[in-house]
Enzyme design. Structure first.
Site, short mmCIF file in Angstrom:
data_model
loop_
_atom_site.label_atom_id
_atom_site.label_comp_id
_atom_site.label_asym_id
_atom_site.label_seq_id
_atom_site.Cartn_x
_atom_site.Cartn_y
_atom_site.Cartn_z
CB CYS A 41 -0.96 -0.07 1.29
SG CYS A 41 -1.47 1.58 1.55
CB CYS A 44 0.33 1.82 4.12
SG CYS A 44 -1.39 1.36 3.90
#
Length: 448
Positions: A41, A44
């Site tokens: 991600c 993230c």
């Protein structure tokens, strides 16, 4: 995973087990802040690199919360993410020591916005009537208008689905209630977990009044229709497919068609056929899945204006590159430049390629008929030609294996594992594990 030492000036993350973290939060009368991430991600990683290490962020989070990080695809993280219905990354959960969700948010947030989310969570913690008490009253049968309106607002703050409750509330709401700005702002505050019942009473109200709602809450373009569409799709996944409500499939398709036509979308037929395939795949109905997948690809995806999308991608890519060619920007300063280049050059075709992959993977998951496996391989070969990607190659490898072409399958899975998108990450490890399985003649369950 980031160590405590790395965040000495920012957020200090606890390294204990989930049980230990909950016990610590209860003993210290704090909420647990959980950063739910995945290894692949991008937002993230951006939060971990840019926001979590900041001193001003640590000054709020360290004294206020027991801070915890979980990978949603590993260990305890899998069950925790499932328990709290995490469907996008990063998701931030604020949970009390009894394991009850108090607040949730998500996505990349600059420090000021992230701290605002923390302050909302702190406020919710000290609310004398947390969501759990509202739930108890609702389950006990309370349905008066004042309660339902406040219950909807509370659930919207905590970001839990409201679809079915909106339907109940609509029965007692009057015109003035529905024109209340605060209520409509709460109902249409976007969150990945939000739901709207397709074709329901509230849906019908939105269709007739979306322009007025949008003006009232200060939004532009197709915001209200877009949020309704997202919530309806979520309801389709979590209620209709999960509970095998086939009678609701036609309702969903009719509502989806109506929304997309209002938004002047050009892919209505393909989307409806894709939903049909998704339903039969999700309910594991092999008999209906195969014709649905064929219809989706042949009469949906391949009927789209692919030459037009390729031309649009080319023009957009050239425009994106102009400042770099002119020396106004330096590509060496852009993280993941090569991966970004691949996506930027195929912005519209990426979506079609992923959908061709999904149709092929649906066949892989449920069919063994050689004719259908061959057809599915044609789809992934087409997708691979437009946009080479590890997930497409992994599905291709699975189909080759099921067709008895083990060596070719191993070569294709190896190729998938060498994609720059996955190098050095957990996805690459999964692809390596799949390669080992294929070499043994075993069929991988999770291809990518």
């Amino acid at each position: 995973m980031c160590t405590t030492a790395l965040f000495a000036q920012g957020i200090n993350f606890d390294q204990g087990t989930w049980k230990e973290v909950l016990a610590k939060a209860k003993a210290e009368d704090k909420l647990v802040f959980i950063d739910v991430y995945t290894s692949w991600c991008g937002p993230c990683k951006k939060m971990s690199a840019e926001v979590f290490p900041l001193a001003q962020v640590g000054e709020v989070f360290n004294p206020s919360f027991v801070n915890y990080k979980i990978d949603a695809e590993k260990g305890e993280g899998i069950d925790i993410a499932r328990q709290f219905g995490v469907r996008s990354f990063p998701t931030y959960l604020f949970v009390n020591g009894d394991g009850i969700l108090v607040y949730r948010s998500g996505g990349y947030n600059p420090a000021p916005a992230f701290l605002k989310e923390a302050n909302i969570a702190i406020k919710e913690k000290h609310d004398p009537k947390p969501l759990a008490l509202w739930d108890d009253e609702y389950l006990a049968g309370r349905r008066d208008k004042t309660f339902l309106i406040d219950y909807l607002k509370k659930r919207a703050v905590v970001k839990v689905p409201n679809g079915d409750i909106l339907e109940e509330a609509f029965l007692v709401l009057i015109k003035e209630d529905l024109e209340n700005k605060e209520l409509m702002e709460a109902v249409f505050a976007y969150d990945p977990n939000m739901t709207f019942v397709p074709g329901g009473k509230f849906y019908q109200y939105v269709i007739k009044n979306y322009k007025a709602i949008q003006a009232r809450i200060g939004k532009k373009d197709d915001y209200v229709l877009g949020v309704t569409n997202a919530g309806m799709y979520q309801y389709f996944n979590t209620e209709i497919i999960k509970n095998n409500k086939e009678e609701m499939l036609t309702v969903m398709l009719a509502a989806q068609k109506q929304l997309m036509e209002l938004m002047k979308r050009d892919d209505v037929d393909a989307t409806l056929k894709g939903l049909t395939m998704k339903y039969y795949r999700g309910t594991k109905n092999a008999k209906k899945l195969v014709p649905a997948a064929l219809d989706y690809v042949n009469n949906g995806l391949l009927k789209l204006d692919i030459p037009g999308k390729i031309a649009a991608d080319k023009a957009a890519y050239q425009k994106m590159r102009e400042p770099y060619i002119k020396g106004e920007k330096d590509s060496a300063q852009v993280e993941g430049w090569s991966s970004m280049q691949r996506i930027s050059a195929n912005q519209q075709m990426v979506d079609i390629c992923y959908k061709l992959r999904d149709a092929a993977q649906a066949i892989y998951s449920i069919a063994d008929n050689p004719k259908m496996l061959t057809k599915a391989m044609e789809w992934v070969k087409l997708a691979e030609g437009y946009f080479p990607h590890f997930s497409i190659e992994a599905v291709y490898a699975g189909l080759l294996l099921k067709s008895g072409r083990k060596k070719e399958a191993a070569d294709m899975m190896r190729k998938a594992s060498e994609d720059s998108f996955v190098k050095g990450g957990d996805k690459q490890k999964l692809l390596w594990a799949n390669l080992a399985q294929i070499q043994k003649g075993e069929v991988p369950e999770q291809l990518w």
